[in-house]
Design a protein around this motif. Structure first.
Motif, PDB file in Angstrom:
ATOM      1  N   ASN A  21     -24.694   3.087  -8.457  1.00 12.51           N
ATOM      2  CA  ASN A  21     -24.501   2.501  -7.137  1.00 12.51           C
ATOM      3  C   ASN A  21     -23.264   3.195  -6.554  1.00 12.51           C
ATOM      4  N   PRO A  22     -23.435   4.051  -5.518  1.00  7.96           N
ATOM      5  CA  PRO A  22     -22.305   4.820  -5.010  1.00  7.96           C
ATOM      6  C   PRO A  22     -21.359   3.989  -4.140  1.00  7.96           C
ATOM      7  N   SER A  23     -20.097   4.372  -4.124  1.00 11.48           N
ATOM      8  CA  SER A  23     -19.119   3.772  -3.212  1.00 11.48           C
ATOM      9  C   SER A  23     -18.382   4.897  -2.503  1.00 11.48           C
ATOM     10  N   ARG A  31     -26.404  17.084 -13.374  1.00 11.40           N
ATOM     11  CA  ARG A  31     -27.231  17.066 -12.173  1.00 11.40           C
ATOM     12  C   ARG A  31     -27.310  15.627 -11.660  1.00 11.40           C
ATOM     13  N   GLY A  32     -27.796  15.496 -10.441  1.00 10.24           N
ATOM     14  CA  GLY A  32     -27.987  14.174  -9.857  1.00 10.24           C
ATOM     15  C   GLY A  32     -28.856  14.269  -8.625  1.00 10.24           C
ATOM     16  N   ARG A  33     -29.444  13.145  -8.273  1.00 10.10           N
ATOM     17  CA  ARG A  33     -30.301  13.098  -7.091  1.00 10.10           C
ATOM     18  C   ARG A  33     -30.297  11.676  -6.533  1.00 10.10           C
ATOM     19  N   LYS A  57     -33.410   4.597  -1.074  1.00 11.68           N
ATOM     20  CA  LYS A  57     -32.447   3.640  -1.632  1.00 11.68           C
ATOM     21  C   LYS A  57     -31.063   4.269  -1.667  1.00 11.68           C
ATOM     22  N   ASN A  58     -30.051   3.440  -1.692  1.00 11.13           N
ATOM     23  CA  ASN A  58     -28.680   3.925  -1.822  1.00 11.13           C
ATOM     24  C   ASN A  58     -28.288   3.917  -3.300  1.00 11.13           C
ATOM     25  N   ILE A  59     -29.080   4.609  -4.095  1.00 11.71           N
ATOM     26  CA  ILE A  59     -28.872   4.712  -5.549  1.00 11.71           C
ATOM     27  C   ILE A  59     -29.045   6.184  -5.925  1.00 11.71           C
TER      28      ILE A  59
END
Length: 179
Positions: A25-27, A56-58, A63-65
């Motif tokens: 969950n980004p902030s 890596r990431g996506r 969604k905000n995930i």
């Protein structure tokens, strides 16, 4: 390192799949923090941060995930142990902002004053994203007020003086005047 030397950019909320990926969950307003490989830090509750390498990431569509993979996390069991961990970057790694843009961490704790009377209305205690950013302002009575963070309502942000000024619509910080 002291608390001021870190910026929390997200929190681990769950394991994803069987190969060590985690849901975050980004902030942060900077998605590249989860999409571009490189060094990050993980901090479990009540522990010191530990260096990790983001492979890596996506973003999860719609969604905000984010789903990210750290180098040393190889299976679901290990990923599950990271639930609740904060993901950090060094404060010195903050991206440059355009005029009128602010880092969330710079706004929390600012005094909130009435633009006309300079009366203190409270302190910025949190920020929410809901189509537009909302400042949560806690007043002297511990009441919370949500203030749209738009130029018309918050015309002055003074980080040097540690305050912002609000042109509050009637009723935002109490009862609206009777007509």
């Amino acid at each position: 390192m002291t608390e001021q030397e870190w910026i929390v950019i997200g929190k681990v909320v769950a394991a994803q799949g069987l190969k060590g990926e985690i849901r975050v969950n980004p902030s942060t307003d900077f998605p590249e923090r989860f999409e571009v490989a490189g060094q990050r830090w993980l901090r479990m509750p009540n522990q010191s941060p530990e260096s990790v390498e983001l492979e890596r990431g996506r973003r999860v569509p719609g969604k905000n995930i984010f789903v990210v993979k750290f180098e040393h996390v190889v299976d679901r069991n290990h990923a599950e142990t990271l639930r609740g961990a904060e993901i950090l970057v060094r404060a010195g790694d903050r991206p440059e902002l355009e005029e009128g843009e602010y880092h969330v961490s710079d706004l929390i704790g600012l005094n909130v004053l009435d633009v006309d009377t300079k009366e203190k209305l409270g302190i910025v205690s949190d920020i929410y994203s809901a189509g537009q950013d909302l400042l949560e302002v806690t007043d002297a009575n511990k009441q919370k007020h949500l203030v749209p963070f738009v130029k018309e309502i918050v015309p002055v942000v003074d980080l040097v003086e540690q305050q912002l000024e609000v042109n509050a619509p009637p009723g935002l910080f109490g009862e609206a005047p009777q007509s």
